[in-house]
Design a protein around this motif. Structure first.
Motif, short mmCIF file in Angstrom:
data_model
loop_
_atom_site.label_atom_id
_atom_site.label_comp_id
_atom_site.label_asym_id
_atom_site.label_seq_id
_atom_site.Cartn_x
_atom_site.Cartn_y
_atom_site.Cartn_z
N CYS A 1 79.92 25.92 -55.37
CA CYS A 1 79.63 27.58 -56.47
C CYS A 1 80.68 27.65 -57.39
O CYS A 1 80.33 28.25 -58.41
N ASN A 2 81.86 27.12 -57.30
CA ASN A 2 83.00 27.03 -58.16
C ASN A 2 82.89 26.24 -59.53
O ASN A 2 83.45 26.44 -60.53
N ASP A 3 81.59 25.44 -59.32
CA ASP A 3 81.36 24.66 -60.62
C ASP A 3 80.50 25.29 -61.27
O ASP A 3 79.12 25.39 -60.97
N GLN A 4 80.64 25.54 -62.42
CA GLN A 4 79.70 26.43 -63.39
C GLN A 4 78.56 25.87 -63.82
O GLN A 4 77.43 26.58 -64.22
N SER A 5 78.64 24.48 -63.76
CA SER A 5 77.26 23.62 -64.05
C SER A 5 76.38 23.91 -63.09
O SER A 5 75.14 23.66 -63.51
N PHE A 6 76.56 24.31 -61.92
CA PHE A 6 75.43 24.64 -60.91
C PHE A 6 74.88 26.05 -60.81
O PHE A 6 73.75 26.04 -60.36
N ASN A 7 75.44 26.99 -61.55
CA ASN A 7 74.98 28.18 -61.67
C ASN A 7 74.53 28.68 -60.51
O ASN A 7 73.47 29.27 -59.96
N PHE A 8 75.47 28.77 -59.32
CA PHE A 8 75.47 29.09 -58.04
C PHE A 8 76.08 30.51 -57.77
O PHE A 8 76.11 30.99 -56.61
N LYS A 9 76.43 31.20 -58.99
CA LYS A 9 77.22 32.38 -58.74
C LYS A 9 76.58 33.57 -59.59
O LYS A 9 75.83 33.41 -60.66
N LEU A 10 76.81 34.67 -59.05
CA LEU A 10 76.29 35.75 -59.59
C LEU A 10 77.05 37.09 -59.52
O LEU A 10 77.85 37.42 -58.67
N ASP A 11 77.61 37.46 -60.90
CA ASP A 11 78.47 38.62 -60.97
C ASP A 11 79.97 37.94 -60.34
O ASP A 11 80.69 38.66 -59.54
N ILE B 1 81.42 30.00 -43.69
CA ILE B 1 81.43 28.94 -42.83
C ILE B 1 80.91 27.39 -43.76
O ILE B 1 81.17 26.35 -43.44
N PHE B 2 80.15 27.76 -44.83
CA PHE B 2 79.65 26.87 -45.61
C PHE B 2 80.67 26.56 -46.72
O PHE B 2 80.45 26.71 -48.07
N SER B 3 81.77 25.79 -46.13
CA SER B 3 82.96 25.60 -47.26
C SER B 3 82.67 24.59 -48.18
O SER B 3 83.18 24.64 -49.41
N HIS B 4 81.80 23.50 -48.02
CA HIS B 4 81.49 22.50 -49.10
C HIS B 4 80.58 22.96 -49.92
O HIS B 4 80.70 22.80 -51.23
N LEU B 5 79.86 24.13 -49.56
CA LEU B 5 78.84 24.47 -50.61
C LEU B 5 79.58 25.75 -51.37
O LEU B 5 79.36 25.63 -52.63
N LEU B 6 80.74 26.23 -50.95
CA LEU B 6 81.41 27.20 -51.58
C LEU B 6 82.23 26.53 -52.72
O LEU B 6 82.40 27.12 -53.84
N LYS B 7 82.66 25.33 -52.67
CA LYS B 7 83.38 24.59 -53.48
C LYS B 7 82.35 24.46 -54.63
O LYS B 7 82.97 24.39 -55.93
#
Length: 280
Positions: free
Chosen positions: A196-206, A188-194
């Motif tokens: 997460c695809n930006d590597q500079s934010f470091n919002f992804k794990l594995d 549901i948090f579609s804007h936040l998910l976008k």
């Protein structure tokens, strides 16, 4: 005529002395403490029970009245305020739900009342603050307070010295795992998910959009101001920032409901239109 019904609360009797409630005894009474916490959680406001003396025929009773906030996380009808009448050990609830009954019962018998009270008080400060993105800072304070107690003192899942050395978001991810709460950012948090695809934010794990990383890193961008972090905050502003706020509140609300042993429907921020979701 006053008649206890099926919603009679399973708690000890409140003390009465000469027709008056003895506050020195009442303030430390498990049932009264549980009632205070439950009312705050259900009403979503820093309210206390109002107990006043009354008569029902020749019978002396005590009555409590609380008005429910419309944005309660629990499915309570705000048009049906709750009143409680009690005599001796029997307390009955007049309303359309057994939720308050169940919460009082569970909290009164819990060994973790102090931690539950801490969590609920912080939650109320946050949802009533109208701080916007800055509320993320307060939400992390509440979550960290719960996490340290839950992981170090309660579950003994990690030593205090090791807890202090956890990397960004690890403490939150570990607590979510113990409570069976998904760490992945809800769809549901579609804007936040976008973002997460930006590597500079470091919002992804594995390769997965990680909620703890997104939430804690955003908090760090707010608190640790620098030119680099300010540029990131500018990208998170607007809807994406509100989604980070909602993500943190979803974690906090779900964790609190887990702590009080609640099982049933609640208004989940992680679902479309704040729909009712079953918590098990």
């Amino acid at each position: 005529m006053y008649t206890p019904n099926k919603l009679t609360v399973y708690v000890e009797a409140f003390y009465m002395d000469g027709g008056r409630i003895t506050l020195s005894l009442l303030k430390n009474h498990p049932a009264f403490i549980a009632l205070c916490i439950s009312i705050k959680l259900i009403s979503t406001r820093p309210s206390e029970p109002v107990l006043f003396h009354g008569k029902n025929g020749s019978e002396t009773v005590w009555k409590h009245f609380v008005r429910i906030n419309r944005n309660s996380v629990l499915p309570i009808n705000p048009e049906s305020p709750y009143s409680w009448t009690g005599n001796g050990s029997e307390w009955c609830q007049n309303g359309d739900s057994e939720i308050l009954h169940d919460l009082v019962h569970t909290i009164a018998s819990s060994a973790n009342t102090a931690e539950i009270s801490f969590s609920v008080d912080w939650y109320l400060k946050i949802v009533n603050s109208n701080l916007g993105g800055e509320s993320i800072v307060l939400t992390q304070v509440a979550l960290e307070g719960i996490a340290w107690w839950y992981l170090v003192a309660h579950k003994k899942a990690i030593l205090a010295s090791n807890y202090d050395n956890l990397k960004t978001g690890d403490w939150l991810r570990m607590m979510l795992s113990f409570m069976n709460i998904p760490a992945e950012v809800p769809k549901i948090f579609s804007h936040l998910l976008k973002l997460c695809n930006d590597q500079s934010f470091n919002f992804k794990l594995d390769g997965i959009a990680d909620g703890p990383l997104a939430f804690v890193n955003t908090r760090n961008f707010i608190v640790h101001r620098s030119e680099k972090n300010l540029k990131k905050l500018q990208k998170i502003e607007g809807v994406a920032m509100q989604e980070v706020v909602s993500l943190g509140l979803w974690y906090l609300e779900t964790i609190i409901l887990k702590l009080v042993g609640y099982k049933g429907k609640y208004y989940s921020r992680a679902n479309n239109d704040y729909n009712l979701t079953v918590l098990d």
